[in-house]
Design a protein around this motif. Sequence first.
Motif, PDB file in Angstrom:
ATOM      1  N   ASP A 277      51.443  42.058  40.666  1.00 35.24           N
ATOM      2  CA  ASP A 277      52.397  43.124  40.376  1.00 35.24           C
ATOM      3  C   ASP A 277      53.019  43.606  41.676  1.00 35.24           C
ATOM      4  O   ASP A 277      52.771  43.037  42.748  1.00 35.24           O
ATOM      5  CB  ASP A 277      51.731  44.281  39.612  1.00 35.24           C
ATOM      6  CG  ASP A 277      50.544  44.877  40.339  1.00 35.24           C
ATOM      7  OD1 ASP A 277      50.585  44.952  41.596  1.00 35.24           O
ATOM      8  OD2 ASP A 277      49.558  45.262  39.692  1.00 35.24           O
ATOM      9  N   ALA A 278      53.807  44.663  41.580  1.00 37.14           N
ATOM     10  CA  ALA A 278      54.555  45.142  42.743  1.00 37.14           C
ATOM     11  C   ALA A 278      53.655  45.656  43.868  1.00 37.14           C
ATOM     12  O   ALA A 278      54.106  45.788  45.009  1.00 37.14           O
ATOM     13  CB  ALA A 278      55.517  46.241  42.317  1.00 37.14           C
ATOM     14  N   LYS A 279      52.395  45.939  43.561  1.00 40.25           N
ATOM     15  CA  LYS A 279      51.474  46.426  44.585  1.00 40.25           C
ATOM     16  C   LYS A 279      50.808  45.288  45.349  1.00 40.25           C
ATOM     17  O   LYS A 279      50.217  45.513  46.408  1.00 40.25           O
ATOM     18  CB  LYS A 279      50.408  47.318  43.956  1.00 40.25           C
ATOM     19  CG  LYS A 279      50.955  48.615  43.375  1.00 40.25           C
ATOM     20  CD  LYS A 279      49.830  49.465  42.808  1.00 40.25           C
ATOM     21  CE  LYS A 279      50.361  50.777  42.245  1.00 40.25           C
ATOM     22  NZ  LYS A 279      49.266  51.609  41.688  1.00 40.25           N
ATOM     23  N   GLY A 280      50.882  44.081  44.802  1.00 43.11           N
ATOM     24  CA  GLY A 280      50.289  42.950  45.494  1.00 43.11           C
ATOM     25  C   GLY A 280      49.792  41.880  44.547  1.00 43.11           C
ATOM     26  O   GLY A 280      49.648  42.103  43.339  1.00 43.11           O
ATOM     27  N   ILE A 281      49.541  40.706  45.098  1.00 52.49           N
ATOM     28  CA  ILE A 281      48.965  39.599  44.342  1.00 52.49           C
ATOM     29  C   ILE A 281      47.494  39.534  44.719  1.00 52.49           C
ATOM     30  O   ILE A 281      47.142  39.257  45.879  1.00 52.49           O
ATOM     31  CB  ILE A 281      49.665  38.271  44.681  1.00 52.49           C
ATOM     32  CG1 ILE A 281      51.149  38.358  44.329  1.00 52.49           C
ATOM     33  CG2 ILE A 281      49.005  37.105  43.940  1.00 52.49           C
ATOM     34  CD1 ILE A 281      51.975  37.208  44.876  1.00 52.49           C
ATOM     35  N   CYS A 282      46.614  39.813  43.754  1.00 53.11           N
ATOM     36  CA  CYS A 282      45.183  39.814  44.016  1.00 53.11           C
ATOM     37  C   CYS A 282      44.614  38.423  43.748  1.00 53.11           C
ATOM     38  O   CYS A 282      44.835  37.851  42.678  1.00 53.11           O
ATOM     39  CB  CYS A 282      44.483  40.862  43.157  1.00 53.11           C
ATOM     40  SG  CYS A 282      44.855  42.554  43.659  1.00 53.11           S
ATOM     41  N   VAL A 283      43.894  37.891  44.732  1.00 49.07           N
ATOM     42  CA  VAL A 283      43.387  36.521  44.680  1.00 49.07           C
ATOM     43  C   VAL A 283      41.880  36.531  44.917  1.00 49.07           C
ATOM     44  O   VAL A 283      41.387  37.225  45.812  1.00 49.07           O
ATOM     45  CB  VAL A 283      44.064  35.639  45.750  1.00 49.07           C
ATOM     46  CG1 VAL A 283      43.689  34.175  45.552  1.00 49.07           C
ATOM     47  CG2 VAL A 283      45.576  35.818  45.723  1.00 49.07           C
ATOM     48  N   ALA A 284      41.158  35.751  44.119  1.00 53.43           N
ATOM     49  CA  ALA A 284      39.718  35.610  44.302  1.00 53.43           C
ATOM     50  C   ALA A 284      39.422  34.831  45.580  1.00 53.43           C
ATOM     51  O   ALA A 284      40.066  33.825  45.875  1.00 53.43           O
ATOM     52  CB  ALA A 284      39.104  34.899  43.101  1.00 53.43           C
ATOM     53  N   CYS A 285      38.446  35.317  46.348  1.00 52.49           N
ATOM     54  CA  CYS A 285      38.049  34.663  47.598  1.00 52.49           C
ATOM     55  C   CYS A 285      36.537  34.448  47.605  1.00 52.49           C
ATOM     56  O   CYS A 285      35.839  34.779  46.648  1.00 52.49           O
ATOM     57  CB  CYS A 285      38.471  35.516  48.797  1.00 52.49           C
ATOM     58  SG  CYS A 285      40.248  35.829  48.883  1.00 52.49           S
ATOM     59  N   GLY A 286      36.037  33.886  48.679  1.00 50.40           N
ATOM     60  CA  GLY A 286      34.623  33.586  48.782  1.00 50.40           C
ATOM     61  C   GLY A 286      33.741  34.816  48.648  1.00 50.40           C
ATOM     62  O   GLY A 286      34.131  35.929  49.018  1.00 50.40           O
ATOM     63  N   GLY A 287      32.542  34.610  48.086  1.00 48.97           N
ATOM     64  CA  GLY A 287      31.593  35.705  47.936  1.00 48.97           C
ATOM     65  C   GLY A 287      31.991  36.737  46.905  1.00 48.97           C
ATOM     66  O   GLY A 287      31.486  37.861  46.924  1.00 48.97           O
ATOM     67  N   GLY A 288      32.920  36.370  46.019  1.00 49.47           N
ATOM     68  CA  GLY A 288      33.361  37.307  44.998  1.00 49.47           C
ATOM     69  C   GLY A 288      34.291  38.389  45.489  1.00 49.47           C
ATOM     70  O   GLY A 288      34.577  39.348  44.778  1.00 49.47           O
ATOM     71  N   THR A 289      34.800  38.236  46.727  1.00 57.52           N
ATOM     72  CA  THR A 289      35.706  39.238  47.290  1.00 57.52           C
ATOM     73  C   THR A 289      37.138  39.004  46.814  1.00 57.52           C
ATOM     74  O   THR A 289      37.477  37.939  46.291  1.00 57.52           O
ATOM     75  CB  THR A 289      35.666  39.212  48.829  1.00 57.52           C
ATOM     76  OG1 THR A 289      36.016  37.895  49.284  1.00 57.52           O
ATOM     77  CG2 THR A 289      34.275  39.561  49.321  1.00 57.52           C
ATOM     78  N   VAL A 290      37.974  40.011  47.001  1.00 58.58           N
ATOM     79  CA  VAL A 290      39.349  39.971  46.496  1.00 58.58           C
ATOM     80  C   VAL A 290      40.326  40.279  47.625  1.00 58.58           C
ATOM     81  O   VAL A 290      40.159  41.259  48.359  1.00 58.58           O
ATOM     82  CB  VAL A 290      39.553  40.984  45.351  1.00 58.58           C
ATOM     83  CG1 VAL A 290      41.010  40.970  44.875  1.00 58.58           C
ATOM     84  CG2 VAL A 290      38.608  40.679  44.198  1.00 58.58           C
ATOM     85  N   LEU A 291      41.350  39.438  47.746  1.00 59.59           N
ATOM     86  CA  LEU A 291      42.408  39.634  48.732  1.00 59.59           C
ATOM     87  C   LEU A 291      43.677  40.076  48.034  1.00 59.59           C
ATOM     88  O   LEU A 291      44.053  39.533  46.999  1.00 59.59           O
ATOM     89  CB  LEU A 291      42.677  38.331  49.491  1.00 59.59           C
ATOM     90  CG  LEU A 291      43.740  38.399  50.588  1.00 59.59           C
ATOM     91  CD1 LEU A 291      43.183  39.113  51.818  1.00 59.59           C
ATOM     92  CD2 LEU A 291      44.222  37.004  50.975  1.00 59.59           C
TER      93      LEU A 291
END
Length: 322
Positions: A277-291
């Motif tokens: 969305d307009a606030k950002g693209i959230c992507v799954a990363c290693g260790g279950g973290t979110v970018l």
Amino acid sequence: MRIVFAGTPDFAAEALRKLIESEHEVVLVLSQPDRPSGRGRKLKASEVKQTALSAGIKVLTPLTLRRSKGLEETAEAIEAMKAADADVLVVAAYGLIIPQEVLDIPRGVSPEHPEIKAVNIHGSLLPAWRGAAPIARAIEKGDAETGITLMQMDAGLDTGPMLMEESVPITEKDTAENLTRELSELGAEMLLRYLDDPNAYPPRAQPQGATYANKLSKEEGRIDWGQSAQEIACRIRAFNPAPGCFFSLNDEVLKAWMAAADSGKTSLAPGTVISSDAKGICVACGGGTVLRLTRLQRPGGKKLDVRDFLSGHSIKAGEVFK
């Protein structure tokens, strides 16, 4: 003082500009040769060379300062330094190895310290991040602070005694671009303070525990979604403005210019888009973290904040970045 200045990018040009405005006299400038630039690949002078020529200062651009590898232009540069009758050689992001023969040419900063003939403006808190890319590597590593060290140059790689050192914090919004600009201004100010009263800053040996800042490569810019969100965010900021971080989606290579670790957690596979969305693209990363990606670029396009990017390029939850 009479000064020979050696430097190449804008980080160095800021110090040169301040020297030119000061009571000190810049009598000769060394910089790297003109390089191809832009889409037309036309030769472009370095920022230091442009600054010096605008002030009417002689500039030499040898490919090397080592006599064993150089030709006439190397000999010319060394002889010009001798003829300049300088008190000190000031170096900032020059990019060439300076042999001991050249370091020994100036007279010295003062009768009390004739051994200090060459002073380097280095973009780290030595002995951390000796080498070519100290500012970017500090951001990439997630360091809480960095700074400027003025050091007496020797023939080693940023191994000389320290003269002055000042720190600045690294925030989660800092990129290599804006932090370089901040440190260039700090370095210029510190240099003038030192040259105005060099005896107030006696040399002291660097402590143990050196780390090294290798030059950034384009290959390092590919995002590994298996890393943690914090590690990826730091690398994206460290590689901004160059060489940039990138990833693939549907055979298209996209560049990421700004991102931050999100507070959320996920069980999705690394690289999977969680939301967009307009606030950002959230992507799954290693260790279950979110970018959270907030600034992107398509091939041949402009760098865009995520709101503008998504208006012309749809990215949906469930898609997978490679």
